[in-house]
Design an enzyme around this catalytic site. Structure first.
Site, PDB file in Angstrom:
ATOM      1  N   ALA A  65       1.381  10.033  -2.473  1.00 13.59           N
ATOM      2  CA  ALA A  65       2.439   9.271  -1.812  1.00 13.59           C
ATOM      3  C   ALA A  65       2.099   8.954  -0.359  1.00 13.59           C
ATOM      4  O   ALA A  65       1.332   9.651   0.288  1.00 13.59           O
ATOM      5  CB  ALA A  65       3.746  10.055  -1.864  1.00 13.59           C
ATOM      6  N   LYS A  66       2.706   7.870   0.128  1.00 15.05           N
ATOM      7  CA  LYS A  66       2.564   7.454   1.529  1.00 15.05           C
ATOM      8  C   LYS A  66       3.957   7.167   2.090  1.00 15.05           C
ATOM      9  O   LYS A  66       4.860   6.771   1.364  1.00 15.05           O
ATOM     10  CB  LYS A  66       1.732   6.177   1.630  1.00 15.05           C
ATOM     11  CG  LYS A  66       0.322   6.336   1.130  1.00 15.05           C
ATOM     12  CD  LYS A  66      -0.413   5.020   1.224  1.00 15.05           C
ATOM     13  CE  LYS A  66      -1.816   5.156   0.689  1.00 15.05           C
ATOM     14  NZ  LYS A  66      -2.539   3.894   0.748  1.00 15.05           N
ATOM     15  N   GLY A  67       4.116   7.357   3.390  1.00 13.73           N
ATOM     16  CA  GLY A  67       5.378   7.018   4.041  1.00 13.73           C
ATOM     17  C   GLY A  67       5.461   5.523   4.286  1.00 13.73           C
ATOM     18  O   GLY A  67       4.462   4.894   4.617  1.00 13.73           O
ATOM     19  N   VAL A  68       6.641   4.951   4.105  1.00 19.25           N
ATOM     20  CA  VAL A  68       6.784   3.516   4.347  1.00 19.25           C
ATOM     21  C   VAL A  68       7.894   3.190   5.347  1.00 19.25           C
ATOM     22  O   VAL A  68       7.866   2.138   5.964  1.00 19.25           O
ATOM     23  CB  VAL A  68       7.049   2.732   3.041  1.00 19.25           C
ATOM     24  CG1 VAL A  68       5.874   2.812   2.109  1.00 19.25           C
ATOM     25  CG2 VAL A  68       8.315   3.188   2.358  1.00 19.25           C
ATOM     26  N   GLY A  69       8.856   4.049   5.519  1.00 17.35           N
ATOM     27  CA  GLY A  69      10.002   3.741   6.358  1.00 17.35           C
ATOM     28  C   GLY A  69       9.707   3.724   7.846  1.00 17.35           C
ATOM     29  O   GLY A  69      10.367   3.031   8.613  1.00 17.35           O
ATOM     30  N   GLU A  70       8.704   4.475   8.281  1.00 17.91           N
ATOM     31  CA  GLU A  70       8.406   4.567   9.704  1.00 17.91           C
ATOM     32  C   GLU A  70       7.563   3.385  10.189  1.00 17.91           C
ATOM     33  O   GLU A  70       7.630   2.983  11.338  1.00 17.91           O
ATOM     34  CB  GLU A  70       7.648   5.860  10.018  1.00 17.91           C
ATOM     35  CG  GLU A  70       8.377   7.129   9.636  1.00 17.91           C
ATOM     36  CD  GLU A  70       8.204   7.508   8.167  1.00 17.91           C
ATOM     37  OE1 GLU A  70       7.477   6.805   7.443  1.00 17.91           O
ATOM     38  OE2 GLU A  70       8.813   8.504   7.758  1.00 17.91           O
TER      39      GLU A  70
END
Length: 109
Positions: A65-70
């Protein structure tokens, strides 16, 4: 994912234009409620179209997984500040770019 990207961009626009803590002369927070703290709502924003580009999974996460919201929070700050700087004719270096700050920069120019 699209909602997180749109929400991050909206938060960036809010930071750029009007989200700010306002403290009174005695050090108390004057805009502590959602009635006083100005953040953008849907009617304040343009349609934010997202383009998803799939890449390899994150090797450092057990599920890839990777972060997308930031990620989309920062570009609106720079884009809005650069646009206002072009209009005002003076580099804007303090956020938010409230009407009072923009007017002060125009009067200095």
């Amino acid at each position: 994912v699209e909602g997180q990207l749109q929400g991050g961009a909206a938060q960036g626009v809010g930071w750029a234009l009007n989200e700010e803590y306002v403290y009174g002369p005695k050090g108390t927070l004057d805009n502590a409620s959602f009635l006083d703290y100005r953040m953008p709502v849907a009617s304040d924003l343009p349609m934010i179209d997202t383009i998803l580009v799939e890449t390899k999974p994150n090797p450092r996460h057990p599920f890839g997984a990777k972060g997308v919201g930031e990620v989309p929070i920062v570009p609106p700050l720079a884009a809005v500040a650069n646009a206002v700087s072009q209009i005002v004719g003076k580099r804007m270096t303090s956020l938010p770019l409230s009407p009072a700050r923009v007017l002060a920069a125009m009067e200095e120019k």
